[in-house]
Design a protein around this motif. Structure first.
Motif, PDB file in Angstrom:
ATOM      1  N   SER A 106       0.796  -1.235   0.000  1.00 48.47           N
ATOM      2  CA  SER A 106       0.000   0.000   0.000  1.00 48.47           C
ATOM      3  C   SER A 106       0.823   1.277   0.000  1.00 48.47           C
ATOM      4  O   SER A 106       0.265   2.368   0.015  1.00 48.47           O
ATOM      5  CB  SER A 106      -0.927   0.002   1.223  1.00 48.47           C
ATOM      6  OG  SER A 106      -1.797  -1.100   1.195  1.00 48.47           O
ATOM      7  N   GLY A 107       2.133   1.172  -0.014  1.00 47.50           N
ATOM      8  CA  GLY A 107       2.949   2.355   0.204  1.00 47.50           C
ATOM      9  C   GLY A 107       3.156   3.254  -0.993  1.00 47.50           C
ATOM     10  O   GLY A 107       3.462   4.429  -0.842  1.00 47.50           O
ATOM     11  N   ALA A 108       2.989   2.717  -2.222  1.00 45.81           N
ATOM     12  CA  ALA A 108       3.371   3.490  -3.403  1.00 45.81           C
ATOM     13  C   ALA A 108       2.345   4.535  -3.799  1.00 45.81           C
ATOM     14  O   ALA A 108       2.698   5.638  -4.202  1.00 45.81           O
ATOM     15  CB  ALA A 108       3.631   2.543  -4.579  1.00 45.81           C
ATOM     16  N   SER A 113      -3.727   1.244  -3.320  1.00 44.30           N
ATOM     17  CA  SER A 113      -3.999   0.804  -1.954  1.00 44.30           C
ATOM     18  C   SER A 113      -5.495   0.688  -1.704  1.00 44.30           C
ATOM     19  O   SER A 113      -5.972  -0.289  -1.107  1.00 44.30           O
ATOM     20  CB  SER A 113      -3.376   1.790  -0.963  1.00 44.30           C
ATOM     21  OG  SER A 113      -3.691   1.456   0.366  1.00 44.30           O
ATOM     22  N   THR A 114      -6.264   1.685  -2.176  1.00 44.29           N
ATOM     23  CA  THR A 114      -7.711   1.670  -1.977  1.00 44.29           C
ATOM     24  C   THR A 114      -8.362   0.537  -2.752  1.00 44.29           C
ATOM     25  O   THR A 114      -9.223  -0.174  -2.236  1.00 44.29           O
ATOM     26  CB  THR A 114      -8.318   3.024  -2.408  1.00 44.29           C
ATOM     27  OG1 THR A 114      -7.765   4.049  -1.583  1.00 44.29           O
ATOM     28  CG2 THR A 114      -9.829   3.024  -2.263  1.00 44.29           C
ATOM     29  N   ALA A 115      -7.928   0.345  -4.004  1.00 46.06           N
ATOM     30  CA  ALA A 115      -8.482  -0.741  -4.815  1.00 46.06           C
ATOM     31  C   ALA A 115      -8.186  -2.094  -4.170  1.00 46.06           C
ATOM     32  O   ALA A 115      -9.060  -2.958  -4.076  1.00 46.06           O
ATOM     33  CB  ALA A 115      -7.904  -0.687  -6.228  1.00 46.06           C
ATOM     34  N   ILE A 235      -6.524   9.911  -4.409  1.00 50.21           N
ATOM     35  CA  ILE A 235      -6.771   8.560  -4.956  1.00 50.21           C
ATOM     36  C   ILE A 235      -7.419   8.640  -6.345  1.00 50.21           C
ATOM     37  O   ILE A 235      -8.443   8.032  -6.614  1.00 50.21           O
ATOM     38  CB  ILE A 235      -7.554   7.658  -3.963  1.00 50.21           C
ATOM     39  CG1 ILE A 235      -8.872   8.264  -3.495  1.00 50.21           C
ATOM     40  CG2 ILE A 235      -6.695   7.303  -2.765  1.00 50.21           C
ATOM     41  CD1 ILE A 235      -9.740   7.292  -2.682  1.00 50.21           C
ATOM     42  N   HIS A 236      -6.764   9.358  -7.253  1.00 50.49           N
ATOM     43  CA  HIS A 236      -7.336   9.685  -8.553  1.00 50.49           C
ATOM     44  C   HIS A 236      -7.608   8.473  -9.443  1.00 50.49           C
ATOM     45  O   HIS A 236      -8.528   8.508 -10.262  1.00 50.49           O
ATOM     46  CB  HIS A 236      -6.418  10.657  -9.295  1.00 50.49           C
ATOM     47  CG  HIS A 236      -6.555  12.066  -8.819  1.00 50.49           C
ATOM     48  ND1 HIS A 236      -5.719  13.089  -9.206  1.00 50.49           N
ATOM     49  CD2 HIS A 236      -7.443  12.640  -7.959  1.00 50.49           C
ATOM     50  CE1 HIS A 236      -6.081  14.218  -8.624  1.00 50.49           C
ATOM     51  NE2 HIS A 236      -7.114  13.966  -7.845  1.00 50.49           N
ATOM     52  N   GLY A 279      -2.510  -0.720   8.852  1.00 49.31           N
ATOM     53  CA  GLY A 279      -1.395  -1.367   8.155  1.00 49.31           C
ATOM     54  C   GLY A 279      -1.091  -0.701   6.836  1.00 49.31           C
ATOM     55  O   GLY A 279       0.078  -0.510   6.463  1.00 49.31           O
ATOM     56  N   ALA A 280      -2.145  -0.324   6.107  1.00 44.44           N
ATOM     57  CA  ALA A 280      -1.976   0.290   4.784  1.00 44.44           C
ATOM     58  C   ALA A 280      -1.350   1.673   4.851  1.00 44.44           C
ATOM     59  O   ALA A 280      -0.880   2.191   3.841  1.00 44.44           O
ATOM     60  CB  ALA A 280      -3.325   0.363   4.068  1.00 44.44           C
TER      61      ALA A 280
END
Length: 605
Positions: A106-108, A113-115, A235-236, A279-280
């Motif tokens: 999820s870091g990038a 991460s949301t998906a 989160i485009h 965690g994310a």
């Protein structure tokens, strides 16, 4: 280094950290990862560095196809089904490993991460945890491989935090073979490319909503239509749309669990989602810190890299400290949940039931982590922007998108305000059920306040001796403030939201500060104090700030609920319980931490 599952005697219940001493050897830390877990972490990081990080700029261009493509690749790697049992196509790994994957994948970018979270968490978990055998066999193999993608349709225009007030209707057909769902859902992540939705609707005038598994085929939409992609702050490239149901036919066998159990399903799915959201946020912090220190080492002003200026060192130290403590608390709770699941399975419960109850047991900690780590991420990205200066405000640098992506984490999985009130409310309910004894310790604190304080000089020769005493005193502060509030308002306490928010901040800071100290103490015991100098500094620095926050929030609570002699007594108690005998040198602590990060040019813990 492998780690043993805690014994039944060692296990504490959710919320008991407040009233039972936790020893450092009882907690799990990131330094306890098994070789298998380290290999999984390396595999995930390699995937992110190869497939996601190079496309970071592309995610800002609303490239939903890229998100879908990379989700499919994640499915091929097995990452979408880490927690799903092997018989349904997953890897069948434990809760800690699941957290580890969520953390490092999820870091990038917040878009991916949301998906990932919407699919592997709330889009898949309701079937894994509540599905019938037939439902699990039919849907889980497709979801774990990335052949299908899932989404979660709960929120409605008039039902956000009040999830059970949704107006979407499910009407049984005359022949009893299917339900017809009609209504509107909004903010649905993955809606644009999902094949399956977990949909919540009300049957007749039921008190509670019901969950359904609804298939979605774009070629044959079955009464389902989608709104346009939402225009969002961040989160485009995460697909977010409204979903409209017009007599959408859903076979009766696609009801999840029992009629009217949708609210319970939604809440338990969110409990898991909350700790995984924490965690994310972890690797996002690590990457922001690394980007910030890289820039600070390269950017020269007044013939000096700005990393050498005290103002920048202060920021880097605080950012690293929050990340370190967030890791400590997140994996502490994850292992507590994993151990609780294991004990329940040993007692004969199914994997489904054991995981459900295991996570539910630590719902308080899940809410604490969701709030604390999401806010630490927001602060971390904000300071990242500041370290970059003018470049931080530019979309050409990584901080601008990181800051925008971070903002949503304080809203989804229940807003941080809702989660603050939940963690205190759940603790009070546990006390009323006898699961956590708050009354006994609160009574002792009351007696202590009216008694004569000890004037003996304590022995603080051991590492963290004073800090651990302060932690115990901070727990007394919570018991004093929350106990007084419960005594005064009883069942009406939930109507006094500002008091709940103040109490929650005290509770949150206690759990986080204690987690950092326990992590460091455990590692000092096995690796030696010399190897943990910076970690000791971070643990002390975090606690110092926690004391200040707790002092301010407790004072606010005390002067709002008590008057006269009672108020004076409680304020004196607060002063006693938040007192340092030996104040740490904050500037020295920050410099020690920052120098380590600067010399290694990355987050290095």
């Amino acid at each position: 280094m492998s780690t043993q599952t805690n014994t039944k005697q060692d296990l504490i219940r959710g919320g008991q950290f407040l009233v039972k001493e936790t020893k450092s050897e009882q907690v799990f830390t990131p330094e306890d990862f098994t070789d298998e877990q380290k290999m999984m972490k390396d595999s995930v990081r390699e995937f992110v560095d190869r497939e996601i990080w190079p496309h970071k700029e592309e995610f800002e261009k609303k490239n939903y196809a890229l998100t879908e493509e990379l989700m499919r690749k994640a499915g091929e790697m097995g990452f979408l089904g880490v927690s799903v049992e092997e018989e349904y196509g997953g890897l069948g790994m434990g809760f800690v490993t699941t957290m580890l994957v969520v953390d490092h994948i999820s870091g990038a970018t917040g878009s991916f991460s949301t998906a990932f979270g919407a699919h592997s968490g709330i889009g898949t978990l309701p079937i894994s945890l509540y599905g019938t055998e037939e439902q699990k066999k039919k849907y889980l193999p497709k979801l774990t491989t990335g052949e299908w993608f899932g989404s979660y349709a709960l929120t409605e225009p008039g039902a956000g935090s009040d999830a059970n007030s949704g107006k979407t209707k499910a009407v049984l057909s005359e022949d009893g073979s299917h339900y017809k769902i009609t209504g509107q859902k909004m903010w649905i992540s993955n809606a644009g490319f999902c094949n399956l939705m977990i949909v919540f609707a009300r049957i007749e005038d039921d008190k509670n909503i019901t969950g359904f598994i609804v298939e979605y085929d774009r070629a044959n939409p079955n009464g389902i239509s989608l709104g346009e992609e939402e225009k969002k702050l961040g989160i485009h490239s995460s697909s977010t749309r409204q979903v409209f149901f017009n007599e959408t036919k859903v076979p009766v066998e696609n009801m999840l669990s029992e009629r009217g159990s949708g609210f319970k399903i939604a809440m338990n799915a969110l409990n898991v989602g909350r700790i995984k959201l924490a965690g994310a946020c972890l690797d996002a912090q690590r990457r922001v810190i690394t980007s910030a220190v890289n820039y600070a080492n390269e950017r020269v002003q007044f013939n000096t890299p700005i990393a050498q200026f005290g103002a920048i060192k202060s920021k880097l130290a605080e950012m690293a400290t929050s990340a370190y403590v967030g890791e400590a608390a997140s994996y502490r709770a994850a292992k507590d949940i994993e151990d609780r699941i294991a004990i329940r399975q040993e007692n004969g419960e199914s994997h489904q039931e054991a995981e459900l109850k295991g996570v539910e047991e630590f719902a308080i900690e899940c809410s604490i982590l969701k709030v604390a780590v999401s806010e630490d991420l927001q602060n971390c990205t904000d300071e990242g922007v500041q370290i970059f200066g003018g470049m931080g405000f530019s979309a050409d640098a990584p901080m601008e998108s990181a800051w925008r992506d971070a903002r949503i984490t304080r809203i989804y999985e229940g807003t941080n305000e809702i989660n603050r009130m939940l963690c205190v409310g759940m603790l009070v309910k546990k006390a009323m059920k006898g699961h956590v004894d708050l009354l006994g310790p609160a009574t002792k604190v009351g007696e202590e306040l009216t008694g004569i304080p000890s004037f003996d000089k304590p022995d603080y020769s051991e590492l963290f001796a004073e800090e651990k005493e302060i932690i115990q005193n901070l727990k007394k502060v919570f018991l004093m403030v929350a106990g007084s509030a419960v005594q005064k308002f009883g069942a009406e306490l939930e109507q006094h939201q500002q008091l709940l928010l103040a109490s929650a901040d005290i509770l949150i800071e206690i759990y986080m500060a204690e987690s950092g100290i326990l992590r460091t103490e455990k590692n000092v015991a096995r690796l030696g104090e010399e190897t943990q100098k910076e970690q000791i500094a971070m643990s002390k620095l975090y606690l110092y700030h926690a004391v200040d926050i707790i002092n301010a929030r407790a004072k606010e609570g005390i002067i709002s609920i008590a008057q006269g002699d009672e108020q004076r007594m409680m304020l004196m108690g607060l002063k006693r319980y938040t007192k340092y005998q030996n104040h740490p040198n904050i500037v020295e602590l920050r410099n020690l931490i920052a120098d380590k990060v600067i010399s290694e040019n990355k987050y290095s813990f």
